[in-house]
Design a protein around this motif. Structure first.
Motif, short mmCIF file in Angstrom:
data_model
loop_
_atom_site.label_atom_id
_atom_site.label_comp_id
_atom_site.label_asym_id
_atom_site.label_seq_id
_atom_site.Cartn_x
_atom_site.Cartn_y
_atom_site.Cartn_z
N PHE B 15 16.79 24.76 8.70
CA PHE B 15 15.39 24.79 8.26
C PHE B 15 14.48 24.26 9.36
O PHE B 15 13.47 24.85 9.71
N LEU B 16 14.86 23.12 9.94
CA LEU B 16 13.99 22.51 10.93
C LEU B 16 13.87 23.38 12.18
O LEU B 16 12.83 23.43 12.81
N HIS B 17 14.98 24.04 12.52
CA HIS B 17 15.00 24.90 13.70
C HIS B 17 14.09 26.10 13.52
O HIS B 17 13.49 26.59 14.46
N SER B 18 14.03 26.57 12.29
CA SER B 18 13.35 27.85 12.08
C SER B 18 11.86 27.70 11.91
O SER B 18 11.15 28.67 11.90
N CYS B 19 11.36 26.50 11.76
CA CYS B 19 9.94 26.36 11.50
C CYS B 19 9.16 25.88 12.69
O CYS B 19 9.37 24.77 13.13
N PRO B 20 8.25 26.68 13.18
CA PRO B 20 7.36 26.15 14.21
C PRO B 20 6.48 25.10 13.57
O PRO B 20 6.08 25.24 12.41
N HIS B 21 6.20 24.08 14.32
CA HIS B 21 5.49 22.94 13.77
C HIS B 21 4.15 23.31 13.16
O HIS B 21 3.73 22.75 12.16
N ILE B 22 3.50 24.26 13.77
CA ILE B 22 2.15 24.55 13.33
C ILE B 22 2.07 24.95 11.87
O ILE B 22 1.10 24.67 11.21
N LEU B 23 3.12 25.57 11.39
CA LEU B 23 3.05 26.01 10.00
C LEU B 23 2.95 24.82 9.06
O LEU B 23 2.48 24.95 7.95
N HIS B 24 3.42 23.70 9.51
CA HIS B 24 3.48 22.57 8.60
C HIS B 24 2.58 21.43 9.00
O HIS B 24 2.76 20.32 8.56
N MET B 25 1.62 21.71 9.83
CA MET B 25 0.65 20.67 10.13
C MET B 25 0.02 20.24 8.84
O MET B 25 -0.34 21.06 8.01
N ILE B 125 4.23 11.90 26.54
CA ILE B 125 5.21 12.64 25.75
C ILE B 125 4.42 13.41 24.70
O ILE B 125 3.67 12.84 23.93
N HIS B 126 4.57 14.72 24.69
CA HIS B 126 3.82 15.50 23.72
C HIS B 126 4.62 16.71 23.28
O HIS B 126 5.71 16.97 23.80
N ALA B 127 4.09 17.43 22.33
CA ALA B 127 4.77 18.62 21.83
C ALA B 127 3.72 19.70 21.61
O ALA B 127 2.52 19.43 21.64
N GLY B 128 4.20 20.93 21.43
CA GLY B 128 3.27 22.04 21.23
C GLY B 128 3.31 22.52 19.78
O GLY B 128 4.23 22.21 19.04
N PRO B 129 2.30 23.29 19.38
CA PRO B 129 2.25 23.71 17.98
C PRO B 129 3.36 24.66 17.57
O PRO B 129 3.68 24.77 16.39
N TYR B 130 3.96 25.33 18.57
CA TYR B 130 5.02 26.27 18.20
C TYR B 130 6.41 25.68 18.36
O TYR B 130 7.40 26.35 18.12
N ASP B 131 6.48 24.43 18.79
CA ASP B 131 7.80 23.78 18.84
C ASP B 131 8.33 23.70 17.42
O ASP B 131 7.58 23.46 16.48
N SER B 132 9.63 23.85 17.29
CA SER B 132 10.17 23.77 15.93
C SER B 132 10.12 22.33 15.45
O SER B 132 10.06 21.39 16.23
N LEU B 133 10.22 22.18 14.14
CA LEU B 133 10.23 20.84 13.55
C LEU B 133 11.38 20.03 14.12
O LEU B 133 11.28 18.82 14.32
N LYS B 134 12.48 20.71 14.40
CA LYS B 134 13.63 19.98 14.91
C LYS B 134 13.33 19.43 16.31
O LYS B 134 13.66 18.30 16.62
N ASP B 135 12.68 20.24 17.13
CA ASP B 135 12.36 19.77 18.48
C ASP B 135 11.42 18.58 18.42
O ASP B 135 11.57 17.63 19.18
N GLY B 171 5.59 13.24 8.39
CA GLY B 171 5.10 14.58 8.10
C GLY B 171 6.24 15.58 8.02
O GLY B 171 6.27 16.46 7.17
N ILE B 172 7.20 15.42 8.94
CA ILE B 172 8.33 16.35 8.96
C ILE B 172 9.22 16.13 7.74
O ILE B 172 9.71 17.08 7.12
N LEU B 173 9.38 14.86 7.38
CA LEU B 173 10.19 14.58 6.20
C LEU B 173 9.55 15.17 4.96
O LEU B 173 10.23 15.67 4.05
N LYS B 174 8.24 15.15 4.95
CA LYS B 174 7.53 15.74 3.81
C LYS B 174 7.84 17.23 3.69
O LYS B 174 8.05 17.74 2.59
#
Lengths: 290, 348
Positions: B15-25, B125-135, B171-174
């Motif tokens: 699940f975490l791998h498949s979701c880009p972070h932006i979807l769950h902001m 240290i930062h991340a991008g909106p399309y990084d997966s939740l796992k990343d 947020g990710i745990l949510k």
């Protein structure tokens, strides 16, 4: 700009490419129709216009719908009385807080969601994880499409369709496969109606007249004159009380400055921008040098 | 049981791998506060307190980039510096000492004394909106930070970055909880009591002499002692207990910003104020900072299910939950967000 009443769906594009999403989005058209269905319908179309498909990276290009689904089936549903982001009543509800973070809210309210099967068949039913795949609900047929309106609490569900006795899934929508090779579609039910960016992109704003592009950068003496008055729509600053309702498009990409604390020689700069369907307000605090 | 754990964990990872972070902001509309690096540290302190935030990204106008974050840990270190005799930092200097100067000094210091092998990174240290939740989760865990800014730049060279969000494990745990909420019945591991899962830090029982002691403090311990413990034990909070080891309250790193109220930090001496008094400073009738559901510390029992603990930790502002004994409220252990993610991602 002829926008004195501030209603979002009537905003004109000011030539800077701010989209006029609400005018074209199916959900707002649905909302304005005086039907008995609720305004926060999140529509899934079998052609893949699930709003979140727009946010996926370019290599998963979503299929565009050729016929946005305008009229949900007339299953009677009481209109939701929550302060949700209905495009029509947004003006009235602007001060109420958006309940996208509503963990403290009373037990889950159902959100109407539509599932549509457009691949033929006579007898179509759906089974889903909302009740652990126990019951099958029949879809109603209208022409070539079969559809059903479900009212579900916010969350993520798996479902599959039973078409004439055979288990099927909708190919263009997100799906997941389990260890045994069974495929289920994924349904993501949100509390709010995401914007339909697709329709906005198709709306081409007419370009500004050529001569307006030749304006010169202000010279020194221009700065001694009084600045021109800001349009009334911009008087509501993003730095006012942190409103968590969707901002009006007119305030996007405008920089606000708040010089409140003379003794602290500090300014706050605020900017709201849109990224995909999310709106982010960034507040930057900067020292003011004398 | 092992088998169940692994099946479920692999589901979570998929699940975490498949979701880009932006979807769950988190929100449809959100607000982020950033600070200019040339702000004096003192003003930054006040802003964090007034806005009720524990961390803010730092913007450098000259470089046109976000260059770091200012966190509660920075203030703890600054206050400890102030208290040290012979320190280079004085009260007056706090007015003009900029964040960038502080960060320079800190980098200098850590290069001199850090022998733990962890590289002190000067880059944000930062991340991008399309990084997966796992990343994003791995990013946070590996760098031992609590929040990571999500930046996006449409230019090839990363110029003109837009700050979109401050992502945190809660947020990710949510998202994870939301995904599994309606299938909790079909995943037995979620119903298991947390005492049966290798999760969290527990008070060593009699007969376990090799376990590390579990840090707690009494309410009359000095604030200086609490800050030293936070720094040296490298924990984000310390439970405050009474003589019977019953949980009374908790002192977290983020509580340090309360000292900005009425410029308390200028008037107190770290070793002369108790934790109890320091906490009183931050809590007036109207302030709800640090509270969730009316409580500052979240508690649970060791028989509570994993699902219940995860749902509690998924609430914003809750970073840890204390396991207490029913009735006496004696502290038995603590489970933090990073504990849960280390368990989920199978990291040591």
């Amino acid at each position: 700009m002829g926008n004195a009443n501030g209603r979002e769906e009537e905003e004109r594009d000011d030539g800077e490419g701010l989209e006029n999403g609400d005018l074209m989005s199916p959900s707002s058209v649905v909302g304005r129709g005086a039907s008995t269905t609720s305004r926060s319908v999140s529509v899934l179309d079998s052609n893949g216009v699930h709003n979140h498909n727009n946010n996926s990276p370019p290599d998963h290009a979503p299929a565009r719908s050729s016929s946005p689904f305008l009229f949900p089936p007339q299953a009677p549903v009481a209109p939701l009385r929550r302060p949700d982001v209905s495009p029509v009543f947004d003006q009235i509800r602007q001060n109420e807080s958006h309940e996208a973070i509503d963990e403290d809210q009373p037990p889950e309210k159902g959100i109407p969601t539509v599932i549509i099967w457009s691949y033929g068949g006579n007898d179509v039913a759906v089974k889903g994880s909302w009740d652990n795949f126990t019951s099958m609900k029949r879809l109603q047929r209208s022409g070539k499409d079969h559809s059903i309106l479900l009212v579900l609490p916010s969350g993520i569900y798996h479902y599959k369709l039973i078409v004439d006795g055979e288990s099927k899934y909708i190919p263009d929508l997100p799906s997941v496969t389990d260890e045994m090779g069974c495929v289920c579609n994924l349904l993501d039910v949100h509390d709010y109606v995401p914007e339909n960016i697709d329709s906005a992109v198709e709306f081409e704003a007419p370009p500004s007249p050529d001569h307006t592009y030749s304006q010169a950068f202000p010279a020194e003496d221009d700065f001694t004159k009084d600045p021109s008055a800001a349009p009334p729509q911009l008087h509501l600053t993003v730095l006012d009380e942190a409103s968590s309702s969707k901002p009006q498009h007119v305030v996007l990409n405008h920089l606000y400055i708040e010089k409140g604390w003379a003794s602290q020689s500090l300014v706050a700069l605020g900017l709201t921008h849109r990224f995909q369907s999310k709106y982010v307000t960034v507040c930057l605090y900067k020292p003011l040098r004398r | 049981m092992e088998c169940q754990q692994m099946t479920w964990r692999s589901l979570v990872i998929v699940f975490l791998h498949s979701c880009p972070h932006i979807l769950h902001m988190s929100c449809f509309q959100s607000q982020v506060i950033a600070l200019d690096v040339t702000l004096p540290v003192k003003q930054a302190f006040h802003i964090l307190y007034e806005q009720g935030i524990p961390v803010a990204p730092l913007w450098d106008f000259c470089k046109g980039q976000f260059v770091g974050v200012l966190t509660a840990s920075d203030f703890i270190l600054i206050l400890r510096e102030l208290g040290t005799r012979g320190s280079n930092l004085t009260e007056e200097e706090l007015e003009t000492h900029t964040i960038s100067a502080w960060k320079e000094g800190k980098a200098h210091l850590s290069r001199q004394i850090d022998d733990s092998g962890r590289a002190y990174s000067k880059r944000l240290i930062h991340a991008g909106p399309y990084d997966s939740l796992k990343d994003v989760a791995s990013n946070i865990l590996q760098n031992s930070i609590s929040t990571v800014p999500i930046l996006h730049s449409s230019a090839q060279d990363g110029s003109f970055p837009q700050l979109l969000h401050l992502a945190s494990l809660s947020g990710i745990l949510k998202c994870i909880c939301r995904y599994f909420r309606h299938s909790a019945g079909s995943l037995p591991i979620l119903q298991q009591p947390i005492c049966s899962i290798p999760l969290g830090t527990w008070v060593p029982k009699i007969g376990e002499p090799n376990r590390q002691p579990f840090a707690t403090l009494k309410p009359n311990a000095s604030l200086g002692a609490a800050l030293s413990l936070l720094v040296q034990a490298n924990v984000s909070s310390i439970p405050i207990v009474n003589d019977n080891d019953s949980l009374l309250d908790v002192y977290s790193r983020s509580d340090i910003t309360a000292l900005a109220k009425d410029k308390a930090y200028a008037q107190i001496h770290l070793d002369e104020i108790s934790i109890h008094q320091a906490l009183q400073l931050g809590q007036d009738a109207n302030s709800s900072y640090g509270f969730f559901n009316g409580q500052r510390c979240q508690m649970c029992l060791q028989t509570d299910s994993l699902h219940k603990v995860m749902e509690r930790l998924a609430n914003p502002g809750v970073r840890r939950i204390f396991i207490v004994e029913a009735g006496s409220k004696r502290v038995e252990g603590v489970i933090s967000l990073s504990d849960v993610f280390k368990f989920l991602l199978g990291v040591a």
